[in-house]
Each structure stands twice: as structure tokens, then as C-alpha cells.
Design an enzyme around this catalytic site. Structure first.
Site, PDB file in Angstrom:
ATOM      1  CE  LYS A 105      -4.461  -1.506   1.575  1.00  0.00           C
ATOM      2  NZ  LYS A 105      -4.313  -2.897   2.060  1.00  0.00           N
TER       3      LYS A 105
ATOM      4  CD  GLU B 131     -10.234   4.611   1.470  1.00  0.00           C
ATOM      5  OE1 GLU B 131     -10.015   5.807   1.199  1.00  0.00           O
ATOM      6  OE2 GLU B 131      -9.603   3.663   0.981  1.00  0.00           O
TER       7      GLU B 131
ATOM      8  CB  SER C  16      -0.158  -8.188  -0.980  1.00  0.00           C
ATOM      9  OG  SER C  16      -0.945  -9.017  -0.141  1.00  0.00           O
TER      10      SER C  16
END
Ligand SMILES: *Cc1c(COP(=O)(O)O)cnc(C)c1O
Length: 396
Positions: free
Chosen positions: A89, A111, A377
């Protein structure tokens, strides 16, 4: 076949920008400027330098020998878990914070569900000295208290969301509302390849560094940039699109996306959006959405908070519709078991999201020299209690 966004902001019939009029100027600015900014040599240089020196890229491409022996084919893990803040991310967060600064935005909103994207957003805001407000459902704040503390420690304000079911989709609604109220000075740092155009395309471009590195690393390891198959988990779809991006037009490379089916696709507790969703509009774009007959958004359920979303990015809806990517799904318990196994076998504790991709590997029947790249990930430190709970439950 074109797998990328068209001039109107669509991937086939999916995508677009379904936004309230108040946001129109803001989105228009982004739409007109994002490609020019992303392609600007100064932007590219700063993005590359932060990815290298702050995030720790390139992440390794690791030949998982024990796992390969067990499966009977060759598995490489793309180690996004080794990024600063523990997942992919941050790649997108760095890209968007540079873009926000370029556009002169001083106030950043985001968010978050599990808190992973909130932490990434709070991190890059601290780095750039920008104000950061993170919307988070009240239920999620209770479930993910350590990440709330992290965001606060990084200087962000975590705004509890008490509307709706008080989870991720409600936090995204609240962030949209904030953006509408502050269109002038605010950038909405969206955490996945979702939202109105140009967000899905922009996030995909930031995450594409994953497959760019994969090509060069595979070339070095195997003598070819092309694997047989790439496997990634799919929540909103940002790590997966990053892992596919530079392979979309290599038709020999099989691409697989693994969704979370929770307790199973036939149950009410599932997050398998592509398997179950119908065309609809969620958070500003047309995609596949889990919804009732009359169009109410359903709540998603997965043991993995990062996959617990009733929508999916529009590019994935298109990649599904065109047949370019095969979307499959695995259950909570399959993912938990696969994550525990990787820990014992390779000494790597994967994020529960990534464990979904791992759990699909035994279903591929390939031969010894076939190369599969699995996009790992994120790391699983945040998921220890879920793993421990599963271990205890399986013992009795
Ligand atoms: C958030 C998250 C995901 C899911 O988001 P995508 O946008 O689908 O990538 C997957 N893995 C990890 C580790 C995450 O934190």
C-alpha cells in the site's frame, strides 16, 4: 484487446466517474493533470528515489525452494511484505502524496478498514508534513486498535465513522462527504484501485512498479521476463493490478486473482465480489458489486480485513469480462492454513490477504520448470491473533 482505461475513463463498460457535482472541479483537475504529472521527469525521479530509499525497493523476488518442492513447480515470492509499513500500500501512498503536493493540496483525507491504508497514508503525511484525517468505522477501530494508535503516533487524526454498518464502505462514504465539503484544499488519498476515474488508473500506475521489477528480476533468475503464471489476492485490486500490469499484453502469461470467499460463496459470509457481484455503482465507479436484488450494497465478510470489501476495481471487472484474468476464491480456513504452512516451510509469516493467494497454489497442476510468481502483498504480524485463534480451534 485493450485492457487499459480509455479517453472517457472506462475499462470496457466499467469505470467512469459517477460523482456529485460539487466534486466535479476537483476530479476534472486530477483527470486533466495526472498523466502529465506522473510522466514529468522531476516527479518520476522523486517517486523512484523515495521508493528506493524510504520504502526499500526493489523488493526481492525470492525462490521459495521448500514450497516449490512440495508443489512440484517453481514458485517465486514477490516480497512486498518487506516494504516499509509492511505491505504494497505504501507504493500508492507515496505516489499520491507527491501528486497532492504537486497540486498544492495541504489537507489529506483517507479511508481505512483494517488500518493498513490509514497507516500508509499517515506515514506519507508525516513524511511530507501534511495534515492527515483518516476515516475509520467505529467497529473497525475497536477491532484494529493497534493501527489506530499507530496512525495517531504518526500525527494523523482518526475520525470514527458511526453511520451505516460502521465499517470500511461507510468510512469511504464519509471520506467522500468530507471531500465534497473541502474541494479546494483537500486530496482524497484512495487506498486501492477503486473510486472515480482517474483513481483506478492512477493507483494501477503507482503499483505497476511491482511487475516492472518482476520482469527484470525474472530475467536475471530464469533468463526470461515471463513467468507461466502470476497469482495475487484481490480486495479492491491494487496489489493484483500492480503484479499484472506489465504482463497484460503478454498473452502467454496466465493471470490469476484470488478473492476471499469467507465461509464460502454459497453463504452470507463472503467477500467474493467477482464471483457474486452484479454490475453497479459503488464509490464513484461502475464495477461489479455485491448487492441485493434491489441494489442495496451487501456487507462483505472475510477473516482478512483487507479483502473485506463488497466492490472491486473497475479494471478487474473488465479483465474478468474479457477473460484475460481468471478469478477464483478461497475460504477463511484455507487461507489461515496456507499462511501457517508458509511460516513453517519458508520462515515467512504472510498477511492473511496474501495467504489467500497462497492457498490457491495447490490447485495449479504444472510441471517442475513452470514458473509461478506469487505476489506476497504484505506481512502477517497484524494477523497473529487470527492465526493463533485458528491454531487453537484446530487443535481441539
Ligand atoms: C489492503 C491489502 C490487500 C487488499 O487490497 P488490494 O487493493 O486488493 O491489494 C491485500 N494485501 C494486503 C497485505 C493489504 O494490506
Amino acid at each position: 484487446m485493450n485492457y487499459h482505461v480509455d479517453a472517457k475513463g472506462f475499462f470496457g463498460r466499467f469505470g467512469g466517474a459517477y460523482i456529485p457535482e460539487m466534486l466535479y472541479p476537483n476530479i476534472e483537475t486530477l483527470r486533466h493533470q495526472y498523466l502529465g504529472i506522473l510522466e514529468h521527469p522531476d516527479f518520476k525521479a522523486e517517486f523512484a528515489s523515495l521508493l528506493r530509499d524510504y520504502v526499500g525497493r526493489p523488493t526481492p523476488l525470492y525462490l521459495a525452494k521448500a514450497l516449490s518442492d512440495q508443489l512440484g513447480y517453481t514458485v517465486y515470492l514477490k516480497r512486498e511484505d518487506l516494504n516499509h509499513t509492511g505491505a504494497h500500500k505504501i507504493n500508492n501512498a507515496i505516489g499520491q502524496i507527491l501528486l497532492a503536493r504537486w497540486l498544492g493540496r495541504r489537507r489529506i483525507i483517507a479511508e481505512t478498514g483494517a488500518g493498513q491504508h490509514g497507516v500508509a497514508a499517515a506515514t506519507v503525511c508525516a513524511l511530507m508534513g501534511l495534515e492527515c484525517i483518516v476515516y475509520m468505522g467505529e467497529i473497525d477501530m475497536a477491532r484494529q486498535a493497534p493501527n489506530v494508535r499507530r496512525m495517531e503516533m504518526l500525527g494523523a487524526r482518526v475520525e470514527p465513522v458511526t453511520s451505516g454498518s460502521r465499517v470500511l464502505k461507510d468510512a469511504a462514504n464519509e471520506a467522500m462527504r468530507d471531500w465534497i465539503a473541502h474541494p479546494e484544499d483537500t486530496h482524497y488519498l484512495i487506498g486501492s484501485a477503486v473510486g472515480p476515474h482517474p483513481f483506478p488508473d492512477m493507483v494501477a500506475r503507482f503499483q505497476a512498479v511491482i511487475s516492472e521489477e518482476m520482469r527484470a528480476q525474472l530475467q536475471e533468475h530464469t533468463g526470461s521476463p515471463l513467468p507461466h503464471t502470476v497469482v495475487a489476492c484481490v480486495g479492491g485490486g491494487s496489489n493484483a493490478i500492480g503484479a499484472y500490469y506489465h504482463y497484460l499484453n503478454d498473452s502467454s502469461v496466465r493471470l490469476i486473482g484470488v478473492e476471499a470467499s469467507g465461509e464460502g460463496v454459497g453463504t452470507a459470509c463472503t467477500a467474493a465480489t467477482i464471483a457474486l457481484g452484479r454490475e453497479g455503482i459503488l464509490h464513484g465507479s461502475k464495477s461489479l458489486v455485491m448487492q441485493t436484488e434491489d441494489g442495496q450494497i451487501l456487507e462483505a465478510h472475510s477473516v482478512s480485513a483487507g479483502l473485506d470489501y463488497p466492490g472491486v476495481g473497475p479494471q478487474h471487472a473488465h479483465l474478468f469480462a474479457t477473460g484475460r484474468v481468471d478469478y477464483v476464491n478461497v475460504t477463511d480456513s484455507q487461507a489461515l492454513a496456507a499462511g501457517l504452512e508458509l511460516a513453517r516451510m519458508e520462515g515467512i509469516i504472510p498477511a492473511l490477504e496474501s495467504a489467500h493467494a497462497l492457498a490457491y497454489l495447490p490447485q495449479l497442476s504444472l510441471s517442475k520448470d513452470d514458473v509461478v510468481v506469487l505476489n506476497l502483498s504484505g506481512r502477517g504480524d497484524k494477523d497473529l491473533s487470527a492465526y493463533l485463534q485458528y491454531t487453537e480451534d484446530s487443535v481441539v
